[in-house]
Design an enzyme around this catalytic site. Structure first.
Site, mmCIF file in Angstrom:
data_model
loop_
_atom_site.group_PDB
_atom_site.id
_atom_site.type_symbol
_atom_site.label_atom_id
_atom_site.label_comp_id
_atom_site.label_asym_id
_atom_site.label_seq_id
_atom_site.Cartn_x
_atom_site.Cartn_y
_atom_site.Cartn_z
ATOM 1 C CD GLN A 25 -14.758 -0.336 -2.454
ATOM 2 O OE1 GLN A 25 -15.864 -0.663 -2.004
ATOM 3 N NE2 GLN A 25 -14.232 -0.897 -3.520
ATOM 4 C CB VAL A 39 -9.277 1.937 -5.035
ATOM 5 C CG1 VAL A 39 -8.990 1.359 -6.420
ATOM 6 C CG2 VAL A 39 -8.254 3.018 -4.681
ATOM 7 C CG HIS A 54 -6.889 -2.804 3.077
ATOM 8 N ND1 HIS A 54 -6.131 -1.679 2.809
ATOM 9 C CD2 HIS A 54 -8.119 -2.556 2.545
ATOM 10 C CE1 HIS A 54 -6.872 -0.788 2.155
ATOM 11 N NE2 HIS A 54 -8.082 -1.296 1.981
ATOM 12 C CG ASP A 109 -2.074 0.966 1.068
ATOM 13 O OD1 ASP A 109 -3.223 0.513 0.922
ATOM 14 O OD2 ASP A 109 -1.817 2.196 1.081
ATOM 15 C CG ASN A 129 -12.206 -0.293 3.921
ATOM 16 O OD1 ASN A 129 -12.521 -0.681 5.041
ATOM 17 N ND2 ASN A 129 -11.056 0.318 3.690
ATOM 18 C CG HIS A 169 -8.574 -2.958 -2.473
ATOM 19 N ND1 HIS A 169 -9.551 -2.267 -3.167
ATOM 20 C CD2 HIS A 169 -8.343 -2.253 -1.354
ATOM 21 C CE1 HIS A 169 -9.875 -1.171 -2.492
ATOM 22 N NE2 HIS A 169 -9.161 -1.153 -1.380
HETATM 23 P P1 AMP Z 1 -9.726 1.525 0.169
HETATM 24 O O1 AMP Z 1 -9.806 2.818 0.907
HETATM 25 O O2 AMP Z 1 -10.164 0.335 0.986
HETATM 26 O O3 AMP Z 1 -10.414 1.598 -1.185
HETATM 27 O O4 AMP Z 1 -8.194 1.262 -0.101
HETATM 28 C C1 AMP Z 1 -7.505 1.809 -1.176
HETATM 29 C C2 AMP Z 1 -6.057 1.712 -0.808
HETATM 30 O O5 AMP Z 1 -5.282 1.892 -1.980
HETATM 31 C C3 AMP Z 1 -5.603 2.761 0.206
HETATM 32 O O6 AMP Z 1 -5.085 2.118 1.370
HETATM 33 C C4 AMP Z 1 -4.533 3.540 -0.551
HETATM 34 O O7 AMP Z 1 -3.461 3.950 0.264
HETATM 35 C C5 AMP Z 1 -4.107 2.525 -1.599
HETATM 36 N N1 AMP Z 1 -3.516 3.122 -2.789
HETATM 37 C C6 AMP Z 1 -3.970 4.178 -3.508
HETATM 38 N N2 AMP Z 1 -3.173 4.416 -4.560
HETATM 39 C C7 AMP Z 1 -2.186 3.479 -4.505
HETATM 40 C C8 AMP Z 1 -1.054 3.198 -5.328
HETATM 41 N N3 AMP Z 1 -0.759 3.938 -6.418
HETATM 42 N N4 AMP Z 1 -0.257 2.164 -4.986
HETATM 43 C C9 AMP Z 1 -0.536 1.423 -3.894
HETATM 44 N N5 AMP Z 1 -1.594 1.641 -3.077
HETATM 45 C C10 AMP Z 1 -2.402 2.658 -3.383
#
Ligand code: AMP
Length: 118
Positions: free
Chosen positions: A94, A96, A102, A31, A87, A100
């Site tokens: 959430q 993204v 974590h 992450d 999430n 995924h």
């Molecule tokens: P969520 O909030 O559950 O959708 O998690 C999205 C996660 O993606 C967050 O923990 C971010 O820090 C992570 N994230 C966003 N952009 C990147 C990236 N370019 N490379 C790795 N992790 C990322």
């Protein structure tokens, strides 16, 4: 045409990321904004937006992702203590919209996990 998600762009090597594991169904990356000393993301190649959008045909993939969690936990020596978080939906944090998982671990730290949410 649908726009590729951030994680699809990482898989396509359009955006750099530290890839820790990959196979034909998923990748595991670090992450970019870690919430624990170890913070990895297990991401299916198939861009299912949310866990709640997975359908019956995705059951094998979902099982595979869980197996990969255990596999990378063993590979990175955190198999005795980690948390797994998904999430689902903006109101649950959430950001993204490409499924995924974590994996969080306090390896190398004296801290124990708090009740803090991701
Ligand atoms: P969520 O909030 O559950 O959708 O998690 C999205 C996660 O993606 C967050 O923990 C971010 O820090 C992570 N994230 C966003 N952009 C990147 C990236 N370019 N490379 C790795 N992790 C990322």
């Amino acid at each position: 045409m649908t726009t590729a998600t951030l994680f699809t762009r990482i898989m396509n090597k359009e955006i750099p990321a530290e890839i820790l594991y990959e196979d034909d169904l998923c990748i595991v990356i670090n992450d970019i904004a870690p919430q624990a000393p170890v913070h990895m993301l297990v991401i299916p190649r198939q861009p299912i937006p949310r866990l709640a959008d997975a359908c019956q045909a995705d059951r094998e993939l979902l099982g595979h992702l869980m197996w990969v969690v255990g596999e990378v936990a063993r590979l990175y020596d955190i198999e005795d203590a980690f948390r797994l978080v998904v999430n689902n939906g903006a109101d649950a944090g959430q950001t993204v919209f490409h499924l995924h998982l974590h994996i969080l671990a306090n390896k190398g730290s004296d801290e124990t996990f708090s009740e803090a949410t991701l």
